[in-house]
Design an enzyme around this catalytic site. Structure first.
Site, PDB file in Angstrom:
ATOM      1  N   SER A   7      43.442 -10.734  36.685  1.00 15.58           N
ATOM      2  CA  SER A   7      44.463  -9.704  36.916  1.00 15.58           C
ATOM      3  C   SER A   7      45.450 -10.199  37.966  1.00 15.58           C
ATOM      4  O   SER A   7      45.079 -10.397  39.130  1.00 15.58           O
ATOM      5  CB  SER A   7      43.803  -8.412  37.410  1.00 15.58           C
ATOM      6  N   HIS A  32      45.963 -10.755  32.640  1.00 17.24           N
ATOM      7  CA  HIS A  32      45.945  -9.289  32.700  1.00 17.24           C
ATOM      8  C   HIS A  32      47.055  -8.825  33.629  1.00 17.24           C
ATOM      9  O   HIS A  32      47.101  -9.191  34.810  1.00 17.24           O
ATOM     10  CB  HIS A  32      44.588  -8.797  33.214  1.00 17.24           C
ATOM     11  N   ASP A  34      48.948  -5.677  35.307  1.00 14.44           N
ATOM     12  CA  ASP A  34      48.786  -4.262  35.644  1.00 14.44           C
ATOM     13  C   ASP A  34      50.119  -3.614  35.976  1.00 14.44           C
ATOM     14  O   ASP A  34      50.656  -3.805  37.061  1.00 14.44           O
ATOM     15  CB  ASP A  34      47.850  -4.126  36.852  1.00 14.44           C
ATOM     16  N   MET A  36      52.180  -0.384  36.880  1.00 19.80           N
ATOM     17  CA  MET A  36      51.910   0.913  37.497  1.00 19.80           C
ATOM     18  C   MET A  36      53.218   1.607  37.846  1.00 19.80           C
ATOM     19  O   MET A  36      54.138   0.981  38.387  1.00 19.80           O
ATOM     20  CB  MET A  36      51.102   0.729  38.779  1.00 19.80           C
ATOM     21  N   HIS A  65      48.353  -3.900  30.730  1.00 12.40           N
ATOM     22  CA  HIS A  65      47.654  -2.636  31.007  1.00 12.40           C
ATOM     23  C   HIS A  65      48.669  -1.646  31.571  1.00 12.40           C
ATOM     24  O   HIS A  65      49.077  -1.771  32.732  1.00 12.40           O
ATOM     25  CB  HIS A  65      46.529  -2.927  31.999  1.00 12.40           C
ATOM     26  N   MET A  67      49.570   1.500  33.162  1.00 13.06           N
ATOM     27  CA  MET A  67      49.112   2.653  33.938  1.00 13.06           C
ATOM     28  C   MET A  67      50.361   3.491  34.254  1.00 13.06           C
ATOM     29  O   MET A  67      50.837   3.570  35.402  1.00 13.06           O
ATOM     30  CB  MET A  67      48.396   2.210  35.217  1.00 13.06           C
ATOM     31  N   MET A 136      37.824   1.544  32.698  1.00 13.47           N
ATOM     32  CA  MET A 136      38.090   1.375  34.132  1.00 13.47           C
ATOM     33  C   MET A 136      36.790   1.522  34.895  1.00 13.47           C
ATOM     34  O   MET A 136      36.081   2.517  34.748  1.00 13.47           O
ATOM     35  CB  MET A 136      39.087   2.433  34.620  1.00 13.47           C
ATOM     36  N   GLY A 143      43.703  -2.969  43.434  1.00  5.06           N
ATOM     37  CA  GLY A 143      42.665  -3.986  43.318  1.00  5.06           C
ATOM     38  C   GLY A 143      41.747  -3.895  44.514  1.00  5.06           C
ATOM     39  O   GLY A 143      41.966  -3.108  45.441  1.00  5.06           O
ATOM     40  N   ASP A 174      37.424  -3.324  33.761  1.00  6.47           N
ATOM     41  CA  ASP A 174      38.493  -3.619  34.710  1.00  6.47           C
ATOM     42  C   ASP A 174      38.272  -2.945  36.050  1.00  6.47           C
ATOM     43  O   ASP A 174      38.348  -1.719  36.161  1.00  6.47           O
ATOM     44  CB  ASP A 174      39.785  -3.084  34.065  1.00  6.47           C
ATOM     45  N   GLY A 176      36.677  -4.250  40.251  1.00 11.11           N
ATOM     46  CA  GLY A 176      35.498  -4.481  41.082  1.00 11.11           C
ATOM     47  C   GLY A 176      34.507  -5.467  40.498  1.00 11.11           C
ATOM     48  O   GLY A 176      33.329  -5.462  40.855  1.00 11.11           O
ATOM     49  N   SER A 197      40.757  -9.601  42.512  1.00  9.96           N
ATOM     50  CA  SER A 197      40.541 -10.145  43.858  1.00  9.96           C
ATOM     51  C   SER A 197      39.392 -11.156  43.925  1.00  9.96           C
ATOM     52  O   SER A 197      39.473 -12.129  44.684  1.00  9.96           O
ATOM     53  CB  SER A 197      40.300  -8.999  44.849  1.00  9.96           C
TER      54      SER A 197
HETATM   55  C1  DX5 Z   1      43.403  -1.479  39.011  1.00 11.03           C
HETATM   56  C2  DX5 Z   1      43.725  -2.572  38.022  1.00 11.03           C
HETATM   57  C3  DX5 Z   1      42.699  -3.671  37.968  1.00 11.03           C
HETATM   58  C4  DX5 Z   1      42.559  -4.369  39.251  1.00 11.03           C
HETATM   59  C5  DX5 Z   1      41.347  -5.250  39.216  1.00 11.03           C
HETATM   60  O1  DX5 Z   1      44.085  -0.306  38.661  1.00 11.03           O
HETATM   61  O2  DX5 Z   1      43.788  -2.019  36.728  1.00 11.03           O
HETATM   62  O3  DX5 Z   1      43.094  -4.646  36.982  1.00 11.03           O
HETATM   63  O4  DX5 Z   1      43.718  -5.117  39.493  1.00 11.03           O
HETATM   64  O5  DX5 Z   1      41.324  -5.886  40.434  1.00 11.03           O
HETATM   65  P1  DX5 Z   1      39.963  -6.176  41.197  1.00 11.03           P
HETATM   66  O6  DX5 Z   1      39.263  -7.193  40.318  1.00 11.03           O
HETATM   67  O7  DX5 Z   1      40.442  -6.730  42.503  1.00 11.03           O
HETATM   68  O8  DX5 Z   1      39.206  -4.902  41.321  1.00 11.03           O
HETATM   69 ZN    ZN Z   2      44.114  -3.454  34.831  1.00  9.99          ZN
END
Ligand code: DX5
Ligand code: ZN
Length: 215
Positions: A7, A32, A34, A36, A65, A67, A136, A143, A174, A176, A197
């Site tokens: 990501s 990936h 993200d 937002m 993705h 959001m 999710m 992240g 997706d 953690g 991360s």
């Molecule tokens: C959160 C994102 C995830 C996030 C994952 O809303 O959709 O893709 O970036 O990042 P980590 O792996 O750091 O949790």
């Molecule tokens: Zn994502």
């Protein structure tokens, strides 16, 4: 399948090109992205210009993705920007089947995302039409959050549904994800790990990706 989608929300945006080149050279299967909007989630990340720039140098398919609210308004824009997979959130789609068809009519993969509180049973009727379901495992928007353990049995339930409904859908998770969680997820039938991360904060991101692929 044991696939990995780094990501780029966790990438170094001062040197994003370097991080995309790392992904190109790595065993990663997707990038990936993200997106937002600060409305559906309490954060604003990036949009079309960044996807276009990543698409110019990425050698891996873009897993976008969304959001965002009203994703149906932007499907074509993200397709033109280079998306190979577009994920919309169940929670914001009044006419989900129409939006899924809109994505598939463009010849790319259609995916639906469920927030942690949203049961997989809601996908029962549309599952046969989906190419992927994104679960999710954190509350979307940021992240670096802690993995929600209930995602494991949720993924197992989804896998059973996919088999029962004879759906082609892959399962992506997706948020953690690290080595310990990733192994449990693959063992529960998950196909694709989205990892931000844990990859980009590691000593050797390419090596971390290889290790995730071999869990
Ligand atoms: C959160 C994102 C995830 C996030 C994952 O809303 O959709 O893709 O970036 O990042 P980590 O792996 O750091 O949790
Ligand atoms: Zn994502």
């Amino acid at each position: 399948m044991k696939l990995v989608a780094p990501s780029i929300l966790a990438a170094n945006f001062n040197l994003l090109g370097n991080d995309i080149e790392m992904i190109n050279l790595s065993e990663a299967d997707f990038v990936h992205c993200d997106v937002m909007d600060g409305v559906f989630v309490p954060n604003i990340s990036f949009g079309i210009p960044v996807i276009q720039a990543v698409n110019q140098i990425s050698k891996k398919p873009l897993d976008v993705h969304l959001m965002i609210v009203n994703p149906e308004k932007y499907i074509e824009d993200f397709y033109r920007a280079g998306a190979s997979i577009i994920t919309v959130h169940y929670e914001v789609c009044q006419h989900l089947s129409r939006t899924v068809q809109q994505i598939k009519d463009l010849g790319i993969k259609a995916s639906v995302c469920l927030n942690p509180h949203t049961p997989v049973s809601l996908l029962e009727e549309i599952l046969p039409e989906l190419d992927m379901v994104l679960l999710m495992s954190v509350n979307p928007g940021f992240g670096g959050q802690k993995f929600i353990e209930n995602t494991i049995p949720k993924a197992e339930t989804l896998k059973e549904m996919i088999l029962r409904r004879n759906s082609p859908a892959l399962i992506e998770v997706d948020g953690g994800v690290n080595f310990e969680v990733g192994k449990k997820l693959y063992d529960s039938g998950v196909d694709i790990l989205v990892v931000g991360s844990f990859i980009f904060n590691s000593e050797n991101p390419m090596d971390t990706i290889s290790k995730l692929k071999s869990l």
